[in-house]
Scaffold this active site. Structure first.
Site, PDB file in Angstrom:
ATOM      1  N   HIS A  51      -3.942  -9.923  -0.029  1.00 12.45           N
ATOM      2  CA  HIS A  51      -4.349 -10.581   1.233  1.00 12.45           C
ATOM      3  C   HIS A  51      -3.224 -10.546   2.261  1.00 12.45           C
ATOM      4  O   HIS A  51      -3.157 -11.404   3.131  1.00 12.45           O
ATOM      5  CB  HIS A  51      -4.777 -12.034   0.990  1.00 12.45           C
ATOM      6  CG  HIS A  51      -5.683 -12.205  -0.180  1.00 12.45           C
ATOM      7  ND1 HIS A  51      -7.052 -12.072  -0.089  1.00 12.45           N
ATOM      8  CD2 HIS A  51      -5.414 -12.457  -1.497  1.00 12.45           C
ATOM      9  CE1 HIS A  51      -7.583 -12.262  -1.295  1.00 12.45           C
ATOM     10  NE2 HIS A  51      -6.617 -12.478  -2.162  1.00 12.45           N
ATOM     11  N   SER A  69       8.805   5.671  24.537  1.00 11.59           N
ATOM     12  CA  SER A  69       7.853   5.248  25.554  1.00 11.59           C
ATOM     13  C   SER A  69       8.330   5.752  26.900  1.00 11.59           C
ATOM     14  O   SER A  69       9.531   5.824  27.155  1.00 11.59           O
ATOM     15  CB  SER A  69       7.766   3.721  25.557  1.00 11.59           C
ATOM     16  OG  SER A  69       7.340   3.250  26.815  1.00 11.59           O
ATOM     17  N   LYS A 126      11.935   1.750  23.077  1.00 11.62           N
ATOM     18  CA  LYS A 126      10.911   1.938  22.056  1.00 11.62           C
ATOM     19  C   LYS A 126      11.136   3.143  21.147  1.00 11.62           C
ATOM     20  O   LYS A 126      11.588   4.188  21.569  1.00 11.62           O
ATOM     21  CB  LYS A 126       9.538   2.101  22.728  1.00 11.62           C
ATOM     22  CG  LYS A 126       9.066   0.862  23.435  1.00 11.62           C
ATOM     23  CD  LYS A 126       8.576  -0.188  22.472  1.00 11.62           C
ATOM     24  CE  LYS A 126       7.294   0.220  21.858  1.00 11.62           C
ATOM     25  NZ  LYS A 126       6.208  -0.722  22.043  1.00 11.62           N
ATOM     26  N   GLU A 166       0.485   6.641  13.046  1.00 11.95           N
ATOM     27  CA  GLU A 166      -0.616   6.100  13.856  1.00 11.95           C
ATOM     28  C   GLU A 166      -1.666   7.170  14.133  1.00 11.95           C
ATOM     29  O   GLU A 166      -2.870   6.935  14.015  1.00 11.95           O
ATOM     30  CB  GLU A 166      -0.090   5.550  15.184  1.00 11.95           C
ATOM     31  CG  GLU A 166       0.645   4.233  15.029  1.00 11.95           C
ATOM     32  CD  GLU A 166       1.271   3.754  16.332  1.00 11.95           C
ATOM     33  OE1 GLU A 166       0.853   4.184  17.414  1.00 11.95           O
ATOM     34  OE2 GLU A 166       2.204   2.936  16.251  1.00 11.95           O
TER      35      GLU A 166
END
Ligand code: ARG
Length: 462
Positions: free
Chosen positions: A161, A282, A288, A295
Site C-alpha cells: 500500500h 527543463s 531540474k 516516464e
C-alpha cells in the site's frame, strides 16, 4: 479506354483507374517495405521449390536468383524507388525483378497469392523480431542481476500500500523484476512456436493446382512445419495478437519499474540516482533533472496496449478467409516491435546507470516500524499465539509513535509493559539486519538467499 489501370499487375479486368485518393488509401508500401528482406527470402524459397518440382525451369530459377540479388542490393543501397502505384512491398519487388530478368520474374508468382505471401512475410519478420527481442531481454535481465548483485545486502523498505512494510534488500527488489521479465521471455518463446509455421502454399485461400512441396519451402525458411488449413493460414493473425499481448505484458512490467524509478528519484524519496544521460532538464527551471526515460516508457505502455486492442478488433468480425482489413495488421505490429525493442535497449543500458542512495533507504526504514512483524514473530517463538502477539505489538507501535521513536528505541521495560515475554535478546530481531537475515529460505530477502538467487539467475541466463 483512357485508363492507366493497366499499370497494376491485377488490372486486366478493370476499365477505369483508381483515384489518387483510393490509391493512397489502399497502398501499404509506405509501411510494409520494411519486410523486403523477408519478402525476398520467401520468394527465393518459393522459386527453388517451383524449380525442384519442375514447375519453372532451372534457367528461370537462375534468373530469379540473379535478379533478386540485384533487387536486394538496390533496396539496401536506397536506389530502388518505391512506388505507391505498385501498392505494396510484394508488387514493388516483383515488378523490379521482372524489369531486370523478364519472363522468369513473371513466373515467380505461379502457385502463390499475395495472401499467403504476406502471411509468410509477417511471420518471418516477427520471428526475426522475437529473436532480437530475446537478445535484448537477456541483456536487460543480466543488467538487473548485476545491479542486484551490487546491492544484494543493501536494506530498503519493502512496501505494501506504499506504506513501509518490512525491510527487504534492494537486490531482492531487483530480482522481482528479473522474474517478471523472465516470464516475458517465456511468453515470447511460446508465441514464436505458433509464429513459426508456413502459410505459403495456401495461395489465395484454397490451395493451388500445381504439384507444390510445402514441406520443402518450410525447411528452406526454417519453419517448424506448415499451416494445416489453407483458409486458416491466409487469414490467421493470432500469432501477431499473441506477440502483441506478450509485448503489452512486458510493457506493463516496464511501466511498474518506471513508476518506481520515478518515485525513487524524487528528492522526497531520494532512493536512487539515474545517470544524466537518461534524464533531461527543463527549459524554464534550471535546477531540474527529470526522469524522462522511465516516464516516457510508462507512457508508451499505453501505446502498446492500444496496438493490442487494434489487432484484436481488426480480427473480430472477419469472415474467412483473407480480407483487405488484414493490411491494417502491420502498423500496430511494427509499432509494438519498435516500442519494445527501443525500450528494452534503453533499459538494459539504464539499469547500469542506477546508483543507490543506501543512506536514504536506511533512513526511510527507521520511519515505518518496519520490524513490527519481527517483534510479533519473536513473541510467537516465546509461546504467544500469533493473534495475541499481533495485538501486543500493535500497542507497542502506538506507544513508539506517540514517543516519536522507532521500535528498537523503546526500552526493555517499555516493551515488557505490552508483552511480558520480551527479554533482552529482542533487540537482535528488531534491527534491520536481524530482520533481513532471518528471512532465510528460498524466495526470502536474507542477503544470503539473495546471493543464492543471483547465482541461480545467472545460470538461467547462461
Ligand atoms: N498488402 C496486402 C496486405 O498487407 C497484401 C495482400 C493483398 N492481397 C489482396 N488480395 N489484396 O495484406
Amino acid at each position: 479506354m483512357t485508363s492507366n489501370a493497366n499499370q497494376y499487375t491485377w488490372a486486366g479486368r478493370f476499365s477505369e483507374p483508381v483515384s489518387d485518393l483510393v490509391k493512397r488509401y489502399t497502398a501499404s508500401v509506405d509501411f510494409d517495405q520494411r519486410m523486403w528482406r523477408q519478402d525476398i527470402r520467401g520468394s527465393l524459397a518459393h522459386a527453388r521449390m517451383l524449380a525442384k518440382q519442375g514447375i519453372i525451369s532451372a534457367q528461370d530459377l537462375a534468373d530469379i536468383e540473379r535478379g533478386m540479388a540485384q533487387v536486394a542490393q538496390e533496396i539496401e543501397s536506397g536506389q530502388l524507388e518505391w512506388s505507391i502505384d505498385l501498392e505494396d512491398v510484394h508488387l514493388n519487388v516483383e515488378k523490379r525483378l521482372t524489369a531486370l530478368v523478364g519472363d522468369a520474374g513473371k513466373r515467380l508468382h505461379t502457385g502463390r497469392s499475395r495472401n499467403d505471401q504476406v502471411a509468410t512475410d509477417i511471420r518471418l519478420y516477427l520471428r526475426d523480431s522475437i529473436d532480437d527481442i530475446q537478445v535484448l531481454l537477456k541483456q536487460f535481465r543480466s543488467a538487473l542481476v548485476d545491479l542486484a548483485e551490487k546491492e544484494a545486502a543493501t536494506p530498503m523498505p519493502g512496501f505494501t500500500h506504499l506504506q513501509v512494510a518490512q525491510p527487504v534488500t534492494f537486490g531482492h527488489h531487483m530480482l522481482a523484476y528479473f522474474e517478471m521479465f523472465g516470464r516475458d521471455a517465456e511468453r515470447f518463446a511460446d508465441a514464436r512456436k505458433r509464429t513459426n509455421r508456413l502459410p505459403l502454399g495456401s495461395a489465395a485461400l484454397a490451395g493451388t493446382t500445381y504439384p507444390i512441396d510445402r514441406e520443402f519451402v518450410a525447411a528452406e525458411l526454417g519453419f517448424e512445419g506448415v499451416c494445416e488449413n489453407s483458409l486458416d493460414a491466409v487469414s490467421d493473425r493470432d500469432f501477431a495478437i499473441e506477440f502483441t499481448a506478450a509485448c503489452a505484458l512486458l510493457m506493463m512490467h516496464i511501466s511498474r519499474l518506471s513508476e518506481e524509478l520515478v518515485m525513487w528519484m524524487s528528492p522526497r524519496v531520494g532512493f536512487i540516482q539515474i545517470a544524466d544521460r537518461f534524464c533531461t532538464g527543463s527549459s524554464i527551471m534550471p535546477q531540474k533533472k527529470n526522469p524522462d526515460v522511465p516516464e516516457l516508457a510508462r507512457g508508451k505502455t499505453g501505446r502498446v496496449y492500444g496496438q493490442l486492442m487494434s489487432l484484436l478488433t481488426l480480427m473480430k468480425s472477419q469472415p474467412l478467409a483473407y480480407n483487405k482489413d488484414n493490411q491494417e495488421d502491420k502498423e500496430p505490429l511494427f509499432d509494438a516491435v519498435d516500442t519494445v525493442t527501443d525500450t528494452l535497449r534503453i533499459f538494459a543500458d539504464m539499469a547500469g546507470g542506477i546508483t543507490v542512495r543506501a543512506d536514504n533507504m536506511k533512513a526511510a526504514l527507521t520511519q515505518g516500524f518496519a520490524t513490527a512483524t519481527d517483534l510479533a514473530d519473536y513473541l510467537v517463538k516465546k509461546g504467544l499465539p500469533f493473534r495475541d502477539a499481533h495485538e501486543a505489538v500493535g500497542h507497542a507501535v502506538k506507544a513508539a509513535e506517540a514517543k516519536g521513536v522507532d521500535l528498537p528505541q523503546l526500552t526493555l521495560d517499555e516493551l515488557k509493559a505490552f508483552c511480558p515475554q520480551v527479554e533482552a535478546d529482542v533487540f537482535a530481531v528488531l534491527t534491520v539486519e536481524g530482520s533481513l537475515a532471518s528471512r532465510n529460505h528460498i524466495g526470502g530477502t536474507a542477503p544470503e538467499q539473495v546471493k543464492a538467487a543471483i547465482a541461480r539467475a545467472r545460470q538461467r541466463l547462461a
